[in-house]
Design an enzyme around this catalytic site. Sequence first.
Site, PDB file in Angstrom:
ATOM      1  N   HIS A 193     -11.361  21.112 -12.399  1.00 34.50           N
ATOM      2  CA  HIS A 193     -11.167  19.701 -12.054  1.00 34.50           C
ATOM      3  C   HIS A 193     -11.991  19.321 -10.830  1.00 34.50           C
ATOM      4  O   HIS A 193     -12.212  20.140  -9.931  1.00 34.50           O
ATOM      5  CB  HIS A 193      -9.685  19.443 -11.746  1.00 34.50           C
ATOM      6  CG  HIS A 193      -8.810  19.472 -12.964  1.00 34.50           C
ATOM      7  ND1 HIS A 193      -8.849  18.489 -13.932  1.00 34.50           N
ATOM      8  CD2 HIS A 193      -7.871  20.368 -13.374  1.00 34.50           C
ATOM      9  CE1 HIS A 193      -7.970  18.776 -14.885  1.00 34.50           C
ATOM     10  NE2 HIS A 193      -7.363  19.907 -14.575  1.00 34.50           N
TER      11      HIS A 193
ATOM     12  N   CYS B 177     -11.860  41.274 -38.834  1.00 34.69           N
ATOM     13  CA  CYS B 177     -12.359  42.202 -37.809  1.00 34.69           C
ATOM     14  C   CYS B 177     -11.301  43.100 -37.173  1.00 34.69           C
ATOM     15  O   CYS B 177     -11.649  44.047 -36.461  1.00 34.69           O
ATOM     16  CB  CYS B 177     -13.119  41.445 -36.725  1.00 34.69           C
ATOM     17  SG  CYS B 177     -12.133  40.194 -35.877  1.00 34.69           S
TER      18      CYS B 177
HETATM   19  C1  LIG Z   1      -1.033  23.527 -20.481  1.00 27.45           C
HETATM   20  C2  LIG Z   1      -1.681  23.806 -19.155  1.00 27.45           C
HETATM   21  C3  LIG Z   1      -2.952  23.310 -18.881  1.00 27.45           C
HETATM   22  C4  LIG Z   1      -3.545  23.553 -17.650  1.00 27.45           C
HETATM   23  N1  LIG Z   1      -4.822  23.142 -17.442  1.00 27.45           N
HETATM   24  C5  LIG Z   1      -5.434  23.433 -16.272  1.00 27.45           C
HETATM   25  C6  LIG Z   1      -6.794  23.061 -16.077  1.00 27.45           C
HETATM   26  O1  LIG Z   1      -7.453  22.571 -16.992  1.00 27.45           O
HETATM   27  N2  LIG Z   1      -7.349  23.293 -14.878  1.00 27.45           N
HETATM   28  C7  LIG Z   1      -6.646  23.838 -13.843  1.00 27.45           C
HETATM   29  O2  LIG Z   1      -7.197  23.948 -12.754  1.00 27.45           O
HETATM   30  N3  LIG Z   1      -5.368  24.267 -14.015  1.00 27.45           N
HETATM   31  C8  LIG Z   1      -4.760  24.089 -15.204  1.00 27.45           C
HETATM   32  N4  LIG Z   1      -3.489  24.520 -15.427  1.00 27.45           N
HETATM   33  C9  LIG Z   1      -2.795  25.246 -14.355  1.00 27.45           C
HETATM   34  C10 LIG Z   1      -3.211  26.713 -14.292  1.00 27.45           C
HETATM   35  O3  LIG Z   1      -3.220  27.305 -15.573  1.00 27.45           O
HETATM   36  C11 LIG Z   1      -2.235  27.465 -13.374  1.00 27.45           C
HETATM   37  O4  LIG Z   1      -2.148  26.771 -12.166  1.00 27.45           O
HETATM   38  C12 LIG Z   1      -2.695  28.880 -13.079  1.00 27.45           C
HETATM   39  O5  LIG Z   1      -3.061  29.561 -14.248  1.00 27.45           O
HETATM   40  C13 LIG Z   1      -1.581  29.642 -12.361  1.00 27.45           C
HETATM   41  O6  LIG Z   1      -2.051  30.947 -12.155  1.00 27.45           O
HETATM   42  P1  LIG Z   1      -1.148  32.022 -11.443  1.00 27.45           P
HETATM   43  O7  LIG Z   1      -2.010  33.221 -11.226  1.00 27.45           O
HETATM   44  O8  LIG Z   1      -0.492  31.438 -10.256  1.00 27.45           O
HETATM   45  O9  LIG Z   1       0.001  32.341 -12.506  1.00 27.45           O
HETATM   46  P2  LIG Z   1      -0.062  33.358 -13.746  1.00 27.45           P
HETATM   47  O10 LIG Z   1      -1.337  33.267 -14.464  1.00 27.45           O
HETATM   48  O11 LIG Z   1       1.182  33.194 -14.533  1.00 27.45           O
HETATM   49  O12 LIG Z   1      -0.042  34.771 -13.034  1.00 27.45           O
HETATM   50  C14 LIG Z   1       1.145  35.320 -12.505  1.00 27.45           C
HETATM   51  C15 LIG Z   1       1.195  36.767 -12.933  1.00 27.45           C
HETATM   52  O13 LIG Z   1       2.293  37.396 -12.298  1.00 27.45           O
HETATM   53  C16 LIG Z   1       2.813  38.342 -13.204  1.00 27.45           C
HETATM   54  N5  LIG Z   1       4.187  38.660 -12.799  1.00 27.45           N
HETATM   55  C17 LIG Z   1       5.265  37.834 -12.827  1.00 27.45           C
HETATM   56  N6  LIG Z   1       6.354  38.499 -12.419  1.00 27.45           N
HETATM   57  C18 LIG Z   1       5.974  39.764 -12.104  1.00 27.45           C
HETATM   58  C19 LIG Z   1       6.658  40.910 -11.642  1.00 27.45           C
HETATM   59  N7  LIG Z   1       7.989  40.934 -11.430  1.00 27.45           N
HETATM   60  N8  LIG Z   1       5.937  42.050 -11.440  1.00 27.45           N
HETATM   61  C20 LIG Z   1       4.594  42.073 -11.656  1.00 27.45           C
HETATM   62  N9  LIG Z   1       3.906  40.999 -12.129  1.00 27.45           N
HETATM   63  C21 LIG Z   1       4.580  39.866 -12.337  1.00 27.45           C
HETATM   64  C22 LIG Z   1       2.734  37.630 -14.538  1.00 27.45           C
HETATM   65  O14 LIG Z   1       2.788  38.537 -15.634  1.00 27.45           O
HETATM   66  C23 LIG Z   1       1.408  36.900 -14.438  1.00 27.45           C
HETATM   67  O15 LIG Z   1       0.338  37.628 -14.985  1.00 27.45           O
HETATM   68  C24 LIG Z   1      -2.855  24.303 -16.651  1.00 27.45           C
HETATM   69  C25 LIG Z   1      -1.595  24.830 -16.947  1.00 27.45           C
HETATM   70  C26 LIG Z   1      -1.015  24.601 -18.183  1.00 27.45           C
HETATM   71  C27 LIG Z   1       0.300  25.227 -18.514  1.00 27.45           C
END
Ligand SMILES: Cc1cc2nc3c(=O)[nH]c(=O)nc-3n(C[C@H](O)[C@H](O)[C@H](O)COP(=O)(O)OP(=O)(O)OC[C@H]3O[C@@H](n4cnc5c(N)ncnc54)[C@H](O)[C@@H]3O)c2cc1C
Length: 476
Positions: free
Chosen positions: A50, A442
Amino acid sequence: MAYDVVIVGAGVTGAAIARELSRYRLRLLVLEKEAEPAFGVSKSNSGIIHAGTQNPPTSLKGWLCVEGNRLLREELAQDLGLSFTQCGQLVVIFDEADRPRLEEIRRDGEAMGVKGMSLVDRKWLDENEPNLGPEVKAALLVPSAGIISPYRFVYALAENAVRNGAELRASCRVTGITRIEKGGFYVEAGGDVIETRFLVNAAGLYADEISAMAGAPTFRITPRKGEEYLLDKKREHMTGRIIFPLPAGDSKGILVIKTSDGNPMIGPTAHETADKTDLSTTDEGLAEVLAGARRLIPSVSKDDIIAYFAGLRPASGKDFIIRHEDSAPGLVNAAGIQSPGLTAAPAIAVMVADILKQRGLRLEPKEQFHRLRPKPVHLFQVPLEETRHLIEKDRAYGDIVCRCELVSAQEIRDAVKRGARTMDGIKFRTRAQAGRCHGGFCTTRIMKIMEEELGLPATAITKRGPGSELIKDERK
Ligand SMILES: Cc1cc2nc3c(=O)[nH]c(=O)nc-3n(C[C@H](O)[C@H](O)[C@H](O)COP(=O)(O)OP(=O)(O)OC[C@H]3O[C@@H](n4cnc5c(N)ncnc54)[C@H](O)[C@@H]3O)c2cc1C
């Protein structure tokens, strides 16, 4: 202490923090409960980098989005060999009376440093986006927005962090955290107790649980579900840019999205749910997405849809929670990372490193930080002439495993060498199984290659980790 910093979660937030901290002489460990990085929220999103325009300048996420966008465009895309396309975005209006809102979005964006925006009229739109619907009156053009493969972004960050000495333990769920009286934490994960001075919580949907385990006052993550519908590649040229309506409430609205792999996508919805595991798509969601997308591009048809998924935004209130918790000294929360978290992640990482420094972590740069990561080969992105050269050098590039997406045996082997351990890990890295036949042709070839590369029996190969084995071992 065994580690200076333990990071919980290998989504885009945790991976970006690990990569940022791996510049320094630190003992770093990333703990991930899933079989591979990027299996959480970071795999199910729109893949938009974005520009930062649809967040108020009073928000932390607004500023971090603009800075994350800059870091990605100016440094990371090049350094990490990412396929980032700066296609730009249009925020359209259906009513001339809404023009002041476009002006307001532009003013807010400029206040945060978004550059190059302009208001465009219907004549410009007819010349540049001829498939837009007749209701569209004008738009704000924002050139700094772009698209990326979200999982390949996470893999690149994680791979580069590991290359620079960070340790990554997958299939390693954090189940308990105890504070050490004289400072630091004992972290129970995967049957081990790990001692660390600092703990960074980047656990996405479960960040509230990790924060509570570490003894910080609790906040609640309330998932906001987004359904997305992927269209056939034959509609690739439907738009040249990402098309947004005016934002409404907490949502950026239903968009027409270009994706980095060519298929357009429509969505996402935005509805709160109480269930952190609810990744279902619904008839109502489909109807909402189709109606919203058709108002932008009337030719969008239900028949164009080839795949769909839902993702859960890990929201807590309206903004990100990025802070040191004084009530649990040594804990830094990077929580509530809802949209635009994919974009903001590189800037969140810099902010977390800064917070850790303020709390006494010594950030001494390494003599040699391996900033660059060689770009993996993806035949679907390579011109024919270059493909010929690749095949001359290595015949396995000519051995096509996935016909729908043009993925060779060599790309599958390379993905395994770079860390893929599951069928989904192969799919997210290479696109094999992501086409029209969804792996019908595949899957068995990929399994064979994984058996050879990993020295595993076919019965040990899983879709996304233990419990999702593709072949049942009758002896068990
Ligand atoms: C439908 C949708 C569309 C979106 N579109 C965009 C976009 O176009 N552009 C943008 O900038 N953002 C977008 N976002 C937001 C973006 O996807 C998120 O902000 C981002 O992926 C969050 O990443 P994260 O690493 O914080 O969380 P996550 O990717 O969930 O990573 C957290 C990790 O912690 C692990 N975890 C949890 N609990 C434990 C535990 N107890 N022990 C060990 N590991 C654990 C999980 O398995 C996971 O892998 C979108 C979100 C959604 C849902």
